[in-house]
Design a protein around this motif. Sequence first.
Motif, PDB file in Angstrom:
ATOM      1  N   ASP A 105       0.911  -1.270  -0.051  1.00 30.94           N
ATOM      2  CA  ASP A 105      -0.030  -0.124  -0.089  1.00 30.94           C
ATOM      3  C   ASP A 105       0.960   1.285  -0.030  1.00 30.94           C
ATOM      4  N   GLY A 106       2.142   0.951  -0.239  1.00 31.15           N
ATOM      5  CA  GLY A 106       3.049   2.273  -0.064  1.00 31.15           C
ATOM      6  C   GLY A 106       3.656   2.392   1.126  1.00 31.15           C
ATOM      7  N   THR A 107       3.273   1.833   2.261  1.00 27.40           N
ATOM      8  CA  THR A 107       3.843   1.954   3.511  1.00 27.40           C
ATOM      9  C   THR A 107       4.200   0.393   4.138  1.00 27.40           C
ATOM     10  N   GLU A 108       3.776  -0.462   3.810  1.00 21.60           N
ATOM     11  CA  GLU A 108       3.921  -1.622   4.187  1.00 21.60           C
ATOM     12  C   GLU A 108       3.596  -2.660   2.799  1.00 21.60           C
ATOM     13  N   LEU A 109       4.394  -3.678   3.103  1.00 17.91           N
ATOM     14  CA  LEU A 109       4.312  -4.843   2.102  1.00 17.91           C
ATOM     15  C   LEU A 109       4.166  -6.275   2.741  1.00 17.91           C
ATOM     16  N   VAL A 110       3.769  -7.177   1.809  1.00 22.84           N
ATOM     17  CA  VAL A 110       3.406  -8.595   2.235  1.00 22.84           C
ATOM     18  C   VAL A 110       4.601  -9.201   2.103  1.00 22.84           C
ATOM     19  N   MET A 111       4.777  -9.957   3.190  1.00 22.00           N
ATOM     20  CA  MET A 111       5.864 -10.859   3.359  1.00 22.00           C
ATOM     21  C   MET A 111       5.491 -12.231   3.977  1.00 22.00           C
ATOM     22  N   ILE A 112       6.160 -13.389   3.852  1.00 23.50           N
ATOM     23  CA  ILE A 112       6.108 -14.626   4.501  1.00 23.50           C
ATOM     24  C   ILE A 112       7.550 -15.005   4.901  1.00 23.50           C
ATOM     25  N   ASN A 113       7.352 -16.130   5.779  1.00 22.53           N
ATOM     26  CA  ASN A 113       8.740 -16.830   6.077  1.00 22.53           C
ATOM     27  C   ASN A 113       8.743 -18.095   5.482  1.00 22.53           C
ATOM     28  N   ARG A 114       9.893 -18.380   4.789  1.00 22.06           N
ATOM     29  CA  ARG A 114       9.953 -19.412   3.947  1.00 22.06           C
ATOM     30  C   ARG A 114      10.029 -20.649   4.257  1.00 22.06           C
ATOM     31  N   LYS A 115       9.307 -21.873   3.938  1.00 22.09           N
ATOM     32  CA  LYS A 115       9.094 -23.005   4.344  1.00 22.09           C
ATOM     33  C   LYS A 115      10.522 -23.775   3.850  1.00 22.09           C
ATOM     34  N   HIS A 116      11.185 -23.399   2.828  1.00 22.39           N
ATOM     35  CA  HIS A 116      12.220 -24.240   2.254  1.00 22.39           C
ATOM     36  C   HIS A 116      13.423 -23.210   2.012  1.00 22.39           C
ATOM     37  N   ASP A 117      14.766 -23.831   1.578  1.00 27.59           N
ATOM     38  CA  ASP A 117      15.800 -23.102   1.117  1.00 27.59           C
ATOM     39  C   ASP A 117      15.372 -22.557  -0.256  1.00 27.59           C
ATOM     40  N   PRO A 118      15.868 -21.592  -0.753  1.00 25.68           N
ATOM     41  CA  PRO A 118      16.904 -20.576  -0.177  1.00 25.68           C
ATOM     42  C   PRO A 118      16.099 -19.787   0.836  1.00 25.68           C
ATOM     43  N   GLY A 119      16.667 -19.716   1.915  1.00 21.96           N
ATOM     44  CA  GLY A 119      16.187 -18.572   3.039  1.00 21.96           C
ATOM     45  C   GLY A 119      15.017 -19.295   3.955  1.00 21.96           C
ATOM     46  N   MET A 120      15.048 -20.562   4.016  1.00 26.93           N
ATOM     47  CA  MET A 120      14.191 -21.303   4.900  1.00 26.93           C
ATOM     48  C   MET A 120      14.060 -20.635   6.222  1.00 26.93           C
ATOM     49  N   GLY A 121      12.863 -20.380   6.554  1.00 25.90           N
ATOM     50  CA  GLY A 121      12.573 -19.789   8.150  1.00 25.90           C
ATOM     51  C   GLY A 121      12.811 -18.113   7.891  1.00 25.90           C
TER      52      GLY A 121
ATOM     53  N   VAL B 186      15.941  -9.802   4.922  1.00 24.77           N
ATOM     54  CA  VAL B 186      15.292 -10.615   3.781  1.00 24.77           C
ATOM     55  C   VAL B 186      16.107 -11.811   3.750  1.00 24.77           C
ATOM     56  N   GLY B 187      15.404 -12.879   3.486  1.00 24.92           N
ATOM     57  CA  GLY B 187      16.110 -14.206   3.452  1.00 24.92           C
ATOM     58  C   GLY B 187      16.556 -14.472   2.109  1.00 24.92           C
ATOM     59  N   VAL B 188      16.182 -13.906   0.898  1.00 23.29           N
ATOM     60  CA  VAL B 188      16.539 -14.279  -0.145  1.00 23.29           C
ATOM     61  C   VAL B 188      16.940 -12.978  -0.931  1.00 23.29           C
ATOM     62  N   ALA B 189      18.405 -13.021  -1.267  1.00 25.09           N
ATOM     63  CA  ALA B 189      19.215 -11.831  -1.662  1.00 25.09           C
ATOM     64  C   ALA B 189      18.466 -10.907  -2.517  1.00 25.09           C
ATOM     65  N   ASP B 190      18.052 -11.360  -3.816  1.00 28.19           N
ATOM     66  CA  ASP B 190      17.262 -10.783  -4.756  1.00 28.19           C
ATOM     67  C   ASP B 190      15.959 -10.266  -4.445  1.00 28.19           C
ATOM     68  N   HIS B 191      15.227 -10.720  -3.381  1.00 31.02           N
ATOM     69  CA  HIS B 191      14.005 -10.210  -3.113  1.00 31.02           C
ATOM     70  C   HIS B 191      14.319  -8.867  -2.502  1.00 31.02           C
ATOM     71  N   TYR B 192      15.401  -8.587  -1.729  1.00 37.37           N
ATOM     72  CA  TYR B 192      15.587  -7.063  -1.345  1.00 37.37           C
ATOM     73  C   TYR B 192      15.933  -6.319  -2.502  1.00 37.37           C
ATOM     74  N   ASP B 193      16.528  -6.711  -3.599  1.00 33.92           N
ATOM     75  CA  ASP B 193      16.578  -5.849  -4.821  1.00 33.92           C
ATOM     76  C   ASP B 193      15.292  -5.666  -5.500  1.00 33.92           C
ATOM     77  N   MET B 194      14.497  -6.588  -5.354  1.00 32.85           N
ATOM     78  CA  MET B 194      13.111  -6.365  -5.937  1.00 32.85           C
ATOM     79  C   MET B 194      12.432  -5.239  -5.267  1.00 32.85           C
ATOM     80  N   ILE B 195      12.408  -5.418  -3.804  1.00 33.80           N
ATOM     81  CA  ILE B 195      11.627  -4.246  -3.094  1.00 33.80           C
ATOM     82  C   ILE B 195      12.251  -3.096  -3.359  1.00 33.80           C
ATOM     83  N   ALA B 196      13.638  -2.930  -3.473  1.00 34.36           N
ATOM     84  CA  ALA B 196      13.972  -1.815  -3.501  1.00 34.36           C
ATOM     85  C   ALA B 196      14.069  -1.101  -4.795  1.00 34.36           C
ATOM     86  N   MET B 197      13.713  -1.847  -5.877  1.00 29.45           N
ATOM     87  CA  MET B 197      13.233  -1.415  -7.181  1.00 29.45           C
ATOM     88  C   MET B 197      11.980  -0.927  -7.229  1.00 29.45           C
TER      89      MET B 197
END
Length: 223
Positions: free
Chosen positions: A75-91, A204-215
């Motif tokens: 919504d421009g202030t918050e975004l939806v995230m989960i904790n990953r069940k599997h690798d990469p970034g498990m948990g 952020v557990g998956v490196a390029d997910h951070y890059d996506m959010i920054a983009m």
Amino acid sequence: SPYATNNKVEQDQMMTGWLIDAEDPARIEVVKRAQALGITGNPDKAAHPLGQITLADGRTVNAHVVHAVDPVISDGTELVMINRKHDPGMGKPALPGGFLDPTKGGVETAVQAAIREAMEEVGIELGDGELLGRRNFNRPFDVRVARSELPQYGIAEGDIFMVSTQAVRFDVPDLARTALIAGDDAEPGSARRVKIDSLTKESVGVADHYDMIAMAFPGRLPS
């Protein structure tokens, strides 16, 4: 569609394939071959074969690249995230997402897949989304071994595959009033809203997910 990937057991086996050892040069070779495909838009298949590759342990296996999508729902202030069940970034915190489904006509678009994955992973019904950047083929940290045959992707048990991905942004003004329900590759109960400005690369557990959010939100996150 009867050609769509709708067998949750097969999907889970695909997701939980163990990762190639971090020191195995085959990971970099898979990346090079995937990049050589030259795909810049929506893939024409859900997965592409990359030929045979010899692993560090001496085994020669067939390699593939399988295409995924990660929705950035905000919504421009918050975004939806989960904790990953599997690798990469498990948990660890990550964007919801998953694989493009093959269809009778070929394959879902990234936007179509992102809409479906948002419903399956966090229970949100979305409208049109905006593609962000280009599909990322430089992901040596996500090269997996198939634990079972995955015929819809042309993958046999023991084959290896890298996951390529692309972000799709969805603006949801009433996100604060939207119920979230974690499913599929998300840890139960982990779907939540996170303040964009609170995120760091380390959080952020998956490196390029951070890059996506920054983009998606230029100037909001530390580089």
